[in-house]
Design a protein around this motif. Structure first.
Motif, short mmCIF file in Angstrom:
data_model
loop_
_atom_site.label_atom_id
_atom_site.label_comp_id
_atom_site.label_asym_id
_atom_site.label_seq_id
_atom_site.Cartn_x
_atom_site.Cartn_y
_atom_site.Cartn_z
N TYR A 35 0.85 -1.19 0.00
CA TYR A 35 0.00 0.00 0.00
C TYR A 35 0.89 1.24 0.00
O TYR A 35 2.02 1.22 0.50
CB TYR A 35 -0.87 0.06 1.26
N GLN A 37 0.51 5.39 1.31
CA GLN A 37 -0.33 6.26 2.11
C GLN A 37 0.08 7.70 1.88
O GLN A 37 1.23 8.07 2.12
CB GLN A 37 -0.23 5.92 3.60
N GLY A 40 -4.61 12.81 2.96
CA GLY A 40 -5.92 13.03 2.34
C GLY A 40 -6.37 11.93 1.40
O GLY A 40 -7.48 11.98 0.88
N MET A 41 -5.50 10.94 1.16
CA MET A 41 -5.85 9.87 0.19
C MET A 41 -6.04 8.53 0.88
O MET A 41 -6.51 7.58 0.27
CB MET A 41 -4.75 9.74 -0.87
N GLY A 42 -5.64 8.41 2.10
CA GLY A 42 -5.77 7.13 2.78
C GLY A 42 -4.77 6.10 2.25
O GLY A 42 -3.83 6.43 1.53
N LEU A 43 -5.02 4.87 2.58
CA LEU A 43 -4.17 3.76 2.13
C LEU A 43 -4.72 3.24 0.80
O LEU A 43 -5.88 2.87 0.71
CB LEU A 43 -4.18 2.63 3.16
N PHE A 90 3.62 0.89 2.78
CA PHE A 90 3.40 -0.14 3.78
C PHE A 90 3.22 -1.49 3.11
O PHE A 90 2.48 -1.62 2.14
CB PHE A 90 2.16 0.16 4.63
#
Lengths: 115, 112
Positions: A35, A37, A40-43, A90
């Motif tokens: 992922y 990160q 403002g976009m998240g994972l 991540f």
């Protein structure tokens, strides 16, 4: 109890350079994930591997490649880094295919800056 | 389209002031809903898994509940150490594979 180990923890690249992010898990999980990160976009899922020997694209795969080296290791490669790839990356692993799925375990992240 | 939306984006509470975080989802083939806690500079840490509507899980001052369309993370009498970003995610079968879809998180700050 190492869990999911990511290396390196920090990296600065120049535009156009390449690098590989390493991930290893010791929990005998079948599935592994990468992922990114961003604020403002998240994972967002880049690539995943449901089992050893298989890989598939996620939501944002452009500019990346992956290798599931064995059951434990799943690497992410940036062939020609771009500033838009500045992010925190991540790796995660989990057991899937079961009736009741368990939560994924995440690594501590790689903070990548592309200048 | 499979989607997870968390609200509010940020929440400030006084120590001891209870509240709830919301996670609404639209996904077909739900296999599980997860709550994670993320501290600055660290990876998400697993808190709970909920599998079916009506299910509840508790851990210290946190309690997670699930309905057919949303989940709540209730925080009772929070302490400053509960300050973190709380992430909600759903696992669903998407295009033939199990995937985890995350919301954008709620940044919780507990003031002493």
């Amino acid at each position: 109890n190492a869990g999911v180990t990511q290396t390196p923890k920090f990296q600065v690249l120049k535009t156009g350079q390449s690098m590989t992010l390493q991930c290893a898990q010791d929990m005998n999980h079948n599935s592994m994930y990468w992922y990114r990160q961003d604020p403002g976009m998240g994972l967002r899922l880049i690539y995943y591997s449901a089992s050893e020997g298989t890989t598939d694209k996620g939501e944002v795969p452009n500019g990346y490649n992956v290798s599931r080296l064995n059951k434990r290791e799943f690497s992410l490669r940036l062939e020609s880094a771009a500033p838009s790839q500045t992010s925190v990356y991540f790796c995660a692993s989990g057991r899937t295919g079961e009736v009741k799925v368990s939560g994924y375990t995440f690594g501590s992240g790689t903070r990548l800056t592309v200048v | 389209e499979d989607q997870v939306t968390q609200s509010p984006e940020a929440l400030r509470l006084q120590e001891g002031e209870s509240s709830s975080l919301n996670c609404s989802y639209t996904v077909s083939g739900l296999r599980g809903l997860f709550w994670y806690r993320q501290d600055p500079g660290k990876g998400p840490e697993f808190l709970f898994t909920l599998y079916s509507a009506g299910e509840e899980k508790e851990k210290e001052r946190l309690k997670a509940t699930l309905t057919k369309k949303e989940s709540f993370l209730h925080i009772t009498a929070p302490k400053p150490e509960d300050s973190a970003t709380y992430l909600c995610a759903v696992q669903a079968r998407i295009q033939g594979a199990q995937k985890l879809v995350f919301g954008q998180g709620t940044r919780l700050t507990i003031n002493p």
